[in-house]
Design a protein around this motif. Structure first.
Motif, PDB file in Angstrom:
ATOM      1  N   SER A   1       6.085  -2.955  -3.888  1.00 38.45           N
ATOM      2  CA  SER A   1       6.627  -3.629  -2.705  1.00 38.45           C
ATOM      3  C   SER A   1       7.841  -2.889  -2.162  1.00 38.45           C
ATOM      4  O   SER A   1       8.006  -2.750  -0.946  1.00 38.45           O
ATOM      5  N   GLU A   2       8.684  -2.407  -3.069  1.00 38.06           N
ATOM      6  CA  GLU A   2       9.855  -1.643  -2.641  1.00 38.06           C
ATOM      7  C   GLU A   2       9.433  -0.376  -1.899  1.00 38.06           C
ATOM      8  O   GLU A   2      10.016  -0.023  -0.867  1.00 38.06           O
ATOM      9  N   ALA A   3       8.400   0.300  -2.401  1.00 39.27           N
ATOM     10  CA  ALA A   3       7.912   1.511  -1.734  1.00 39.27           C
ATOM     11  C   ALA A   3       7.331   1.182  -0.360  1.00 39.27           C
ATOM     12  O   ALA A   3       7.566   1.914   0.610  1.00 39.27           O
ATOM     13  N   LEU A   4       6.589   0.099  -0.269  1.00 35.28           N
ATOM     14  CA  LEU A   4       6.022  -0.291   1.021  1.00 35.28           C
ATOM     15  C   LEU A   4       7.106  -0.718   2.002  1.00 35.28           C
ATOM     16  O   LEU A   4       7.038  -0.392   3.189  1.00 35.28           O
ATOM     17  N   GLU A   5       8.118  -1.440   1.522  1.00 32.02           N
ATOM     18  CA  GLU A   5       9.220  -1.853   2.398  1.00 32.02           C
ATOM     19  C   GLU A   5      10.006  -0.649   2.884  1.00 32.02           C
ATOM     20  O   GLU A   5      10.393  -0.580   4.042  1.00 32.02           O
TER      21      GLU A   5
ATOM     22  N   ALA B   1       0.486  13.169   6.285  1.00 33.39           N
ATOM     23  CA  ALA B   1      -0.573  12.930   5.296  1.00 33.39           C
ATOM     24  C   ALA B   1       0.024  12.453   3.978  1.00 33.39           C
ATOM     25  O   ALA B   1      -0.521  11.538   3.337  1.00 33.39           O
ATOM     26  N   LEU B   2       1.133  13.039   3.570  1.00 34.31           N
ATOM     27  CA  LEU B   2       1.799  12.603   2.353  1.00 34.31           C
ATOM     28  C   LEU B   2       2.253  11.160   2.483  1.00 34.31           C
ATOM     29  O   LEU B   2       2.054  10.349   1.576  1.00 34.31           O
ATOM     30  N   ASP B   3       2.816  10.821   3.620  1.00 34.07           N
ATOM     31  CA  ASP B   3       3.268   9.447   3.862  1.00 34.07           C
ATOM     32  C   ASP B   3       2.098   8.471   3.769  1.00 34.07           C
ATOM     33  O   ASP B   3       2.200   7.422   3.136  1.00 34.07           O
ATOM     34  N   ALA B   4       0.972   8.815   4.382  1.00 31.42           N
ATOM     35  CA  ALA B   4      -0.204   7.937   4.346  1.00 31.42           C
ATOM     36  C   ALA B   4      -0.724   7.769   2.922  1.00 31.42           C
ATOM     37  O   ALA B   4      -1.098   6.657   2.511  1.00 31.42           O
ATOM     38  N   ASN B   5      -0.734   8.847   2.155  1.00 35.30           N
ATOM     39  CA  ASN B   5      -1.206   8.756   0.767  1.00 35.30           C
ATOM     40  C   ASN B   5      -0.244   7.962  -0.103  1.00 35.30           C
ATOM     41  O   ASN B   5      -0.678   7.274  -1.031  1.00 35.30           O
ATOM     42  N   LEU B   6       1.045   8.044   0.178  1.00 30.17           N
ATOM     43  CA  LEU B   6       2.004   7.232  -0.576  1.00 30.17           C
ATOM     44  C   LEU B   6       1.811   5.745  -0.285  1.00 30.17           C
ATOM     45  O   LEU B   6       1.936   4.917  -1.188  1.00 30.17           O
ATOM     46  N   VAL B   7       1.503   5.422   0.958  1.00 28.12           N
ATOM     47  CA  VAL B   7       1.231   4.025   1.304  1.00 28.12           C
ATOM     48  C   VAL B   7      -0.020   3.546   0.570  1.00 28.12           C
ATOM     49  O   VAL B   7      -0.041   2.440   0.006  1.00 28.12           O
TER      50      VAL B   7
END
Length: 191
Positions: free
Chosen positions: A75-79, A41-47
């Motif tokens: 972009s860096e976070a998404l990559e 859930a944390l990963d999904a919210n960060l995306v």
């Protein structure tokens, strides 16, 4: 007491101990699953937060330098997220794949660029950028909630794993002790 009474008492005690160990192992397994779910859930919210940051950066309401910085951090976070979403590197509830620095960098960029003055200007323009700003702020709050939920789940696992019976009977098996995720998750206007 007769021998049969002692035998019944012994069997009852053995079954009670077996039930308690089974219950404790199942509870620990559920807590580990809760940690993994909280991390997902944390990963999904960060995306979502990175996507909302990128949309705000591309909205045209920010000055070009600020938009470029915010877009680069998002972009860096998404990559970094997609780089660690490969089957061999799936998040397993035990680590965050080294994303803490990248997420903290995105938070710093958001805080630096989305100042109270910038928020007032974006809201005053009354365009789609105001909706994107609301989406970014909401995503930031959801990240905070998800990180706090994950941290609580990690504390629950640690508390149960510190019990003597869990250690003595190795009820945790070979599962690693999960660690909490530490990064800056402030939302604009909180500092």
């Amino acid at each position: 007491m007769e021998l049969i009474t002692w035998a019944i008492l012994g069997v009852t005690i053995a079954l009670s101990i077996a039930w308690y160990l089974s219950y404790s192992a199942a509870r620990l397994d559920r807590l580990h699953a809760k940690v993994e779910g909280a991390l997902s859930a944390l990963d999904a919210n960060l995306v979502r937060r990175a996507e909302a940051s990128l949309e705000l950066a591309n909205s045209g309401t920010l000055d070009p330098a600020s938009a470029l910085l915010l877009a680069a951090a998002a972009s860096e976070a998404l990559e970094r997220e997609t780089e660690h979403a490969l089957p061999d590197d799936l998040l397993d509830g035990q680590n965050f794949a080294g994303r803490e620095a990248v997420e903290s960098h995105l938070t710093e960029a958001i805080i630096a660029i989305v100042t109270p003055e910038a928020m007032a200007r974006i809201v005053a323009e009354d365009g789609t950028a105001a909706d994107e700003l609301d989406r970014l702020l909401a995503a930031g709050r959801r990240v905070q909630f998800a990180r706090n939920f994950h941290a609580q789940a990690v504390r629950d696992v640690a508390r149960v794993r510190n019990k003597r019976v869990v250690r003595w009977f190795r009820l945790a098996g070979y599962a690693d002790l999960p660690t909490s995720v530490e990064f800056d998750d402030a939302v604009p206007g909180e500092r």
